[in-house]
Design a protein around this motif. Sequence first.
Motif, PDB file in Angstrom:
ATOM      1  N   ARG A  51       0.846  -1.201   0.000  1.00  0.00           N
ATOM      2  CA  ARG A  51       0.000   0.000   0.000  1.00  0.00           C
ATOM      3  C   ARG A  51       0.881   1.250   0.000  1.00  0.00           C
ATOM      4  NH1 ARG A  51      -4.894   1.862   4.067  1.00  0.00           N
ATOM      5  NH2 ARG A  51      -4.441   4.087   3.961  1.00  0.00           N
ATOM      6  N   LYS A  52       1.893   1.285   0.847  1.00  0.00           N
ATOM      7  CA  LYS A  52       2.790   2.446   0.901  1.00  0.00           C
ATOM      8  C   LYS A  52       3.457   2.700  -0.450  1.00  0.00           C
ATOM      9  CE  LYS A  52       4.310   2.718   5.650  1.00  0.00           C
ATOM     10  NZ  LYS A  52       5.458   2.447   6.541  1.00  0.00           N
ATOM     11  N   LYS A  53       3.842   1.618  -1.129  1.00  0.00           N
ATOM     12  CA  LYS A  53       4.512   1.773  -2.429  1.00  0.00           C
ATOM     13  C   LYS A  53       3.519   2.257  -3.482  1.00  0.00           C
ATOM     14  CE  LYS A  53       8.265   1.656  -4.761  1.00  0.00           C
ATOM     15  NZ  LYS A  53       9.394   2.505  -4.349  1.00  0.00           N
ATOM     16  N   ILE A  54       2.279   1.786  -3.439  1.00  0.00           N
ATOM     17  CA  ILE A  54       1.262   2.282  -4.364  1.00  0.00           C
ATOM     18  C   ILE A  54       1.090   3.789  -4.177  1.00  0.00           C
ATOM     19  CG2 ILE A  54      -1.200   2.236  -4.964  1.00  0.00           C
ATOM     20  CD1 ILE A  54      -1.136  -0.786  -4.141  1.00  0.00           C
ATOM     21  N   VAL A  55       1.033   4.227  -2.931  1.00  0.00           N
ATOM     22  CA  VAL A  55       0.906   5.659  -2.630  1.00  0.00           C
ATOM     23  C   VAL A  55       2.108   6.423  -3.173  1.00  0.00           C
ATOM     24  CG1 VAL A  55       0.844   7.365  -0.762  1.00  0.00           C
ATOM     25  CG2 VAL A  55      -0.584   5.313  -0.627  1.00  0.00           C
ATOM     26  N   ALA A  56       3.306   5.900  -2.971  1.00  0.00           N
ATOM     27  CA  ALA A  56       4.521   6.566  -3.455  1.00  0.00           C
ATOM     28  C   ALA A  56       4.507   6.686  -4.981  1.00  0.00           C
ATOM     29  CB  ALA A  56       5.756   5.808  -2.986  1.00  0.00           C
ATOM     30  N   VAL A  57       4.102   5.638  -5.657  1.00  0.00           N
ATOM     31  CA  VAL A  57       4.029   5.666  -7.122  1.00  0.00           C
ATOM     32  C   VAL A  57       3.006   6.703  -7.574  1.00  0.00           C
ATOM     33  CG1 VAL A  57       3.244   4.327  -9.132  1.00  0.00           C
ATOM     34  CG2 VAL A  57       4.878   3.320  -7.517  1.00  0.00           C
ATOM     35  N   ALA A  58       1.844   6.733  -6.937  1.00  0.00           N
ATOM     36  CA  ALA A  58       0.813   7.708  -7.306  1.00  0.00           C
ATOM     37  C   ALA A  58       1.324   9.138  -7.123  1.00  0.00           C
ATOM     38  CB  ALA A  58      -0.455   7.477  -6.487  1.00  0.00           C
ATOM     39  N   ARG A  59       2.069   9.371  -6.062  1.00  0.00           N
ATOM     40  CA  ARG A  59       2.610  10.725  -5.834  1.00  0.00           C
ATOM     41  C   ARG A  59       3.597  11.113  -6.929  1.00  0.00           C
ATOM     42  NH1 ARG A  59       3.138   9.945   0.490  1.00  0.00           N
ATOM     43  NH2 ARG A  59       1.089  10.728   1.073  1.00  0.00           N
ATOM     44  N   VAL A  60       4.495  10.206  -7.265  1.00  0.00           N
ATOM     45  CA  VAL A  60       5.486  10.490  -8.309  1.00  0.00           C
ATOM     46  C   VAL A  60       4.795  10.819  -9.633  1.00  0.00           C
ATOM     47  CG1 VAL A  60       7.296   9.441  -9.753  1.00  0.00           C
ATOM     48  CG2 VAL A  60       7.363   9.153  -7.275  1.00  0.00           C
ATOM     49  N   LEU A  61       3.718  10.113  -9.930  1.00  0.00           N
ATOM     50  CA  LEU A  61       3.014  10.299 -11.198  1.00  0.00           C
ATOM     51  C   LEU A  61       1.911  11.363 -11.136  1.00  0.00           C
ATOM     52  CD1 LEU A  61       2.679   6.553 -12.237  1.00  0.00           C
ATOM     53  CD2 LEU A  61       4.266   8.262 -13.177  1.00  0.00           C
ATOM     54  N   ALA A  62       1.758  12.013  -9.983  1.00  0.00           N
ATOM     55  CA  ALA A  62       0.683  12.999  -9.782  1.00  0.00           C
ATOM     56  C   ALA A  62      -0.661  12.390 -10.171  1.00  0.00           C
ATOM     57  CB  ALA A  62       0.959  14.282 -10.565  1.00  0.00           C
ATOM     58  N   ALA A  63      -0.899  11.189  -9.655  1.00  0.00           N
ATOM     59  CA  ALA A  63      -2.111  10.438  -9.971  1.00  0.00           C
ATOM     60  C   ALA A  63      -2.931  10.229  -8.700  1.00  0.00           C
ATOM     61  CB  ALA A  63      -1.732   9.090 -10.579  1.00  0.00           C
ATOM     62  N   ILE A  64      -4.115   9.677  -8.864  1.00  0.00           N
ATOM     63  CA  ILE A  64      -4.955   9.328  -7.732  1.00  0.00           C
ATOM     64  C   ILE A  64      -5.089   7.803  -7.671  1.00  0.00           C
ATOM     65  CG2 ILE A  64      -6.246  11.494  -7.778  1.00  0.00           C
ATOM     66  CD1 ILE A  64      -8.574   9.845  -9.004  1.00  0.00           C
ATOM     67  N   ILE A  65      -5.592   7.311  -6.549  1.00  0.00           N
ATOM     68  CA  ILE A  65      -5.782   5.876  -6.354  1.00  0.00           C
ATOM     69  C   ILE A  65      -7.278   5.616  -6.214  1.00  0.00           C
ATOM     70  CG2 ILE A  65      -5.281   3.884  -4.889  1.00  0.00           C
ATOM     71  CD1 ILE A  65      -2.830   5.601  -3.868  1.00  0.00           C
ATOM     72  N   LYS A  66      -7.759   4.624  -6.951  1.00  0.00           N
ATOM     73  CA  LYS A  66      -9.154   4.204  -6.853  1.00  0.00           C
ATOM     74  C   LYS A  66      -9.179   2.706  -6.547  1.00  0.00           C
ATOM     75  CE  LYS A  66     -10.751   5.029 -10.941  1.00  0.00           C
ATOM     76  NZ  LYS A  66     -11.652   5.252 -12.084  1.00  0.00           N
ATOM     77  N   ILE A  67     -10.235   2.284  -5.902  1.00  0.00           N
ATOM     78  CA  ILE A  67     -10.535   0.860  -5.801  1.00  0.00           C
ATOM     79  C   ILE A  67     -11.827   0.702  -6.582  1.00  0.00           C
ATOM     80  CG2 ILE A  67     -11.106  -1.077  -4.304  1.00  0.00           C
ATOM     81  CD1 ILE A  67      -9.350   0.249  -2.162  1.00  0.00           C
ATOM     82  N   ASP A  68     -11.698   0.043  -7.716  1.00  0.00           N
ATOM     83  CA  ASP A  68     -12.752   0.008  -8.722  1.00  0.00           C
ATOM     84  C   ASP A  68     -13.129   1.450  -9.054  1.00  0.00           C
ATOM     85  OD1 ASP A  68     -12.626  -2.671  -9.200  1.00  0.00           O
ATOM     86  OD2 ASP A  68     -14.234  -3.178  -7.837  1.00  0.00           O
ATOM     87  N   GLN A  69     -14.344   1.891  -8.803  1.00  0.00           N
ATOM     88  CA  GLN A  69     -14.731   3.245  -9.199  1.00  0.00           C
ATOM     89  C   GLN A  69     -14.648   4.266  -8.064  1.00  0.00           C
ATOM     90  OE1 GLN A  69     -15.102   4.054 -12.384  1.00  0.00           O
ATOM     91  NE2 GLN A  69     -14.570   1.922 -12.727  1.00  0.00           N
ATOM     92  N   GLN A  70     -14.277   3.830  -6.875  1.00  0.00           N
ATOM     93  CA  GLN A  70     -14.255   4.724  -5.723  1.00  0.00           C
ATOM     94  C   GLN A  70     -12.845   5.249  -5.461  1.00  0.00           C
ATOM     95  OE1 GLN A  70     -15.899   3.023  -2.169  1.00  0.00           O
ATOM     96  NE2 GLN A  70     -15.177   4.693  -0.904  1.00  0.00           N
ATOM     97  N   VAL A  71     -12.711   6.559  -5.420  1.00  0.00           N
ATOM     98  CA  VAL A  71     -11.433   7.191  -5.096  1.00  0.00           C
ATOM     99  C   VAL A  71     -11.171   6.961  -3.611  1.00  0.00           C
ATOM    100  CG1 VAL A  71     -10.152   9.357  -4.968  1.00  0.00           C
ATOM    101  CG2 VAL A  71     -11.695   8.927  -6.895  1.00  0.00           C
ATOM    102  N   VAL A  72      -9.934   6.575  -3.277  1.00  0.00           N
ATOM    103  CA  VAL A  72      -9.571   6.365  -1.879  1.00  0.00           C
ATOM    104  C   VAL A  72      -8.536   7.399  -1.449  1.00  0.00           C
ATOM    105  CG1 VAL A  72     -10.102   3.898  -1.861  1.00  0.00           C
ATOM    106  CG2 VAL A  72      -7.806   4.633  -2.469  1.00  0.00           C
TER     107      VAL A  72
END
Length: 122
Positions: free
Chosen positions: A99-120
Amino acid sequence: MALTVIVTRSIDRHGRPSALTIERVEWEQLVANDNDLRRRTEPHVAINPTTGERIVIEHGELEAEFGANDRWMSFLRFRAGDLVMRYSPAFDDPSNPVRKKIVAVARVLAAIIKIDQQVVDW
């Protein structure tokens, strides 16, 4: 039903559609330059518990592996401008290394994280 974690730029933090996508080359460069990530080159192998048959499934497009706790595990893969992987209930724990690495990747890419259609908000 399996849930999917999606790292995306297809919507913004306010839920509005965006024309931006994650480019293949961005993902390739991020994986190449991150010591905790590597490109998966081997297929996934499992054993059917009923028949004992060996099942081989090819890796996904630009699939990465994440190294943590002295082992490499499946991580995000590129899919049509997003990065995706199967959700695990272990991701509910904020200290989970994947989970921490997913967050780090999203930050580097200036992206958001969703689980299916829900933004988390990880």
